[in-house]
Design an enzyme around this catalytic site. Structure first.
Site, short mmCIF file in Angstrom:
data_model
loop_
_atom_site.label_atom_id
_atom_site.label_comp_id
_atom_site.label_asym_id
_atom_site.label_seq_id
_atom_site.Cartn_x
_atom_site.Cartn_y
_atom_site.Cartn_z
N ASP A 1 -3.82 -13.98 13.18
CA ASP A 1 -3.60 -14.34 11.78
C ASP A 1 -3.92 -15.82 11.64
O ASP A 1 -3.62 -16.61 12.53
CB ASP A 1 -2.14 -14.05 11.39
CG ASP A 1 -1.96 -13.96 9.89
OD1 ASP A 1 -1.63 -12.87 9.39
OD2 ASP A 1 -2.15 -14.98 9.20
N LYS B 1 3.26 -18.33 10.85
CA LYS B 1 3.63 -16.92 10.96
C LYS B 1 3.48 -16.46 12.42
O LYS B 1 4.34 -15.75 12.95
CB LYS B 1 2.68 -16.12 10.07
CG LYS B 1 3.19 -14.78 9.67
CD LYS B 1 2.30 -14.28 8.55
CE LYS B 1 2.66 -12.91 8.11
NZ LYS B 1 1.63 -12.39 7.21
N THR C 1 -7.21 -1.20 2.19
CA THR C 1 -7.84 -0.38 1.15
C THR C 1 -8.99 -1.19 0.57
O THR C 1 -8.79 -2.32 0.12
CB THR C 1 -6.80 -0.03 0.08
OG1 THR C 1 -5.68 0.57 0.74
CG2 THR C 1 -7.36 0.92 -0.95
N PHE D 1 8.08 12.87 -5.05
CA PHE D 1 7.37 12.01 -6.01
C PHE D 1 7.49 12.48 -7.45
O PHE D 1 6.58 12.34 -8.25
CB PHE D 1 5.91 11.78 -5.59
CG PHE D 1 5.79 10.60 -4.68
CD1 PHE D 1 6.18 10.70 -3.36
CD2 PHE D 1 5.39 9.36 -5.15
CE1 PHE D 1 6.16 9.61 -2.52
CE2 PHE D 1 5.37 8.25 -4.32
CZ PHE D 1 5.75 8.38 -3.00
N CYS E 1 0.43 -1.26 -3.96
CA CYS E 1 -0.67 -0.28 -3.84
C CYS E 1 -0.99 0.49 -5.12
O CYS E 1 -2.14 0.49 -5.56
CB CYS E 1 -0.34 0.72 -2.74
SG CYS E 1 -0.35 -0.03 -1.12
C1 UDX Z 1 2.38 3.76 -1.42
C2 UDX Z 1 1.97 5.09 -0.75
O1 UDX Z 1 3.07 5.98 -0.75
C3 UDX Z 1 1.46 4.82 0.65
O2 UDX Z 1 1.00 6.03 1.22
C4 UDX Z 1 0.30 3.82 0.55
O3 UDX Z 1 -0.34 3.60 1.74
C5 UDX Z 1 0.79 2.53 -0.09
O4 UDX Z 1 1.30 2.85 -1.39
P1 UDX Z 1 4.48 2.14 -1.41
O5 UDX Z 1 3.72 1.31 -2.41
O6 UDX Z 1 5.15 1.43 -0.27
O7 UDX Z 1 3.51 3.23 -0.74
O8 UDX Z 1 5.62 2.89 -2.24
P2 UDX Z 1 6.00 4.39 -2.65
O9 UDX Z 1 7.20 4.79 -1.90
O10 UDX Z 1 4.83 5.29 -2.58
O11 UDX Z 1 6.41 4.17 -4.19
C6 UDX Z 1 5.48 3.63 -5.15
C7 UDX Z 1 6.14 3.43 -6.49
O12 UDX Z 1 6.45 4.68 -7.12
C8 UDX Z 1 7.47 2.67 -6.44
O13 UDX Z 1 7.55 1.79 -7.54
C9 UDX Z 1 8.52 3.79 -6.54
O14 UDX Z 1 9.75 3.36 -7.06
C10 UDX Z 1 7.82 4.73 -7.50
N1 UDX Z 1 8.30 6.13 -7.37
C11 UDX Z 1 8.02 6.83 -6.23
C12 UDX Z 1 9.02 6.70 -8.41
O15 UDX Z 1 9.28 6.07 -9.45
N2 UDX Z 1 9.40 8.01 -8.29
C13 UDX Z 1 9.12 8.76 -7.18
O16 UDX Z 1 9.50 9.94 -7.15
C14 UDX Z 1 8.42 8.15 -6.11
#
Ligand code: UDX
Length: 432
Positions: free
Chosen positions: A31, A36, A121, A244, A255
């Site tokens: 890095d 870090k 990504t 989800f 993401c």
């Molecule tokens: C996501 C993908 O899941 C992961 O595979 C990818 O590589 C990176 O992006 P992450 O951003 O860490 O991961 O969070 P995730 O747990 O997927 O939740 C994303 C958003 O959706 C959050 O704001 C979460 O609160 C919201 N969410 C998720 C909901 O509001 N309801 C749900 O049922 C699930």
């Protein structure tokens, strides 16, 4: 055992490095941030990530996990993972400038036959550009996207359901597949462009699922139906599934917002309409505003309103505020003249314009309403009697449907959730 290098030690790079060292490989994480690197060598994880402190300690103790600020440290590596930030550009595409500069820098140090693996990504087609940037014909480029959720990244790596390897060369694909030997995830081999695209498609689909749940919850509010019953009812169909579909204040994080915008950008560039993805993005904006309106409705007629907010991170289990719906909602409330005091167990810095509190009860002092924006499980066990005593108003707007509705009502507070306008209605009589 293979010699590996990881370039970039954010939550993706550090997870990949520490997990591959755990699987028995020699891993050097590189890095450009020397501070870090120093803290990582001292065993300090710079962000909140379950199981990571233990894994870092294990890697350091075994000597298999090392850290360096020198890009030349990649010279011994047979496989090099690129785990660098690709932030969103103003047009909506992903900006690969950091990736390009790193690849150009490490190019001359690479061993002949080295395999450069893109974990970040990246825009579709980056696998070809990596080879241009590196300026060598004796190395390979492979796309191996990550599907790691922040907060549970280590588990997701070690127990993930699939490992996607997009490569033009069979040998390079074999070299990458061999690193994951012993993990239960299905290895899917494909061409590099499909591997790059499917990462966007996966996140866009998940974001669409959440937008759909939020949309139905808004309708439940209008109709007097229960979102919990609807989700259980539709989620029982294995074609739909239960995950989800949790309604919330909208999706956010590092993401979903960036990847859905990048997919929409890609489609525009190729003159393809993506109305489903566009709808998911638009629906997310509507959800932020829906929550803001619920809060404003609870404050109606209150002069100089003041709300307490519990939760600022974009989801529980992380200290990340990037593109957090909670931050957006707090900012919108401030814009509309509401005074806000926030409390978050992992993000003590707060939001510009809002006061911060170091404990959830003090945040409620004199508040006209309490708003829950992140689903931290600990909020469920807080003493609502203390909350009721500290608050001035009576409304609790729970934008995560997290709190125990009865515990809130029992102390004389008025519980407002998402898609549960008939709070007392029984759920569908489905046994678990
Ligand atoms: C996501 C993908 O899941 C992961 O595979 C990818 O590589 C990176 O992006 P992450 O951003 O860490 O991961 O969070 P995730 O747990 O997927 O939740 C994303 C958003 O959706 C959050 O704001 C979460 O609160 C919201 N969410 C998720 C909901 O509001 N309801 C749900 O049922 C699930």
């Amino acid at each position: 055992m293979t010699h590996l290098a990881i370039v970039g030690t954010g939550y993706v790079g550090l997870t990949v490095g520490a997990c591959l060292a755990h699987l028995g490989h020699e891993v050097c994480c590189v890095d450009s941030d020397a501070d870090k690197i120093r803290s990582l060598r001292a065993g300090q994880v710079p962000f909140l990530e379950q199981e990571m402190p233990e894994l870092l300690e294990e890697g350091l103790a075994s000597g298999r996990l090392t850290f360096s600020a020198d890009p030349g440290a990649v010279a011994r590596a047979e496989v090099i993972f690129l785990c660098l930030p690709t932030p969103q550009s103003p047009e909506g595409n992903l900006n690969t400038a950091v990736l390009e500069s790193a690849v150009r820098k490490l190019g001359p140090s690479l061993a002949p036959g080295a395999v450069l693996v893109t974990k970040s990504t990246v825009p579709v087609g980056t696998h070809r550009r990596v080879l241009e940037w590196v300026g060598r014909t004796d190395v390979h480029a492979v796309s191996n996207p990550e599907f790691l959720r922040e907060g549970t990244a280590v588990r997701d790596f070690l127990e993930g359901d699939r490992i996607v390897i997009g490569a033009a060369s069979e040998d390079a694909a074999d070299a990458v597949a061999a690193l994951y030997q012993g993990l239960r995830g299905t290895v899917l081999r494909t061409d590099p462009a499909s591997a790059e695209l499917l990462k966007f498609a996966a996140n866009a689909f998940l974001a669409t699922k959440v937008s759909f749940a939020n949309e139905i919850s808004r309708l439940c509010d209008g109709l007097g139906a229960s979102i919990d019953a609807v989700i259980r009812g539709i989620g029982a169909d294995p074609r739909i599934g239960r995950s989800f579909l949790e309604p919330g204040p909208g999706w956010g994080g590092s993401c979903f917002p960036k990847d859905t915008s990048a997919l929409a950008y890609l489609a525009r560039e190729h003159n393809v309409d993506l109305p489903v993805v566009a709808g998911a993005i638009e629906g997310n904006e509507l959800q932020f505003e829906h929550v803001v309106q619920k809060v404003l409705a609870s404050l109606a007629e209150t002069p100089s309103p003041h709300v307490a907010v519990w939760g600022l991170t974009y989801k529980a289990g992380t200290d990340d505020l990037r593109d957090s719906p909670a931050v957006r909602i707090v900012s919108r409330l401030i814009e509309r003249g509401v005074r806000v005091t926030t409390y978050d167990p992992a993000a003590p810095r707060g939001v510009p314009g809002a006061a911060t509190s170091s404990d959830p009860y003090s945040a409620c002092a004199g508040a006209d309403a309490l708003v829950v924006l992140t689903e931290w499980p600990a909020f469920r066990s807080l003493d609502m009697r203390v909350v009721a005593r500290r608050m001035h108003g009576r409304d609790v707007v729970d934008a995560r449907n997290l709190l125990d509705a009865q515990a809130v009502s029992a102390v004389g507070l008025h519980y407002v959730a998402l898609g549960r306008s008939m709070v007392s209605a029984p759920l569908l009589a489905v046994s678990a």
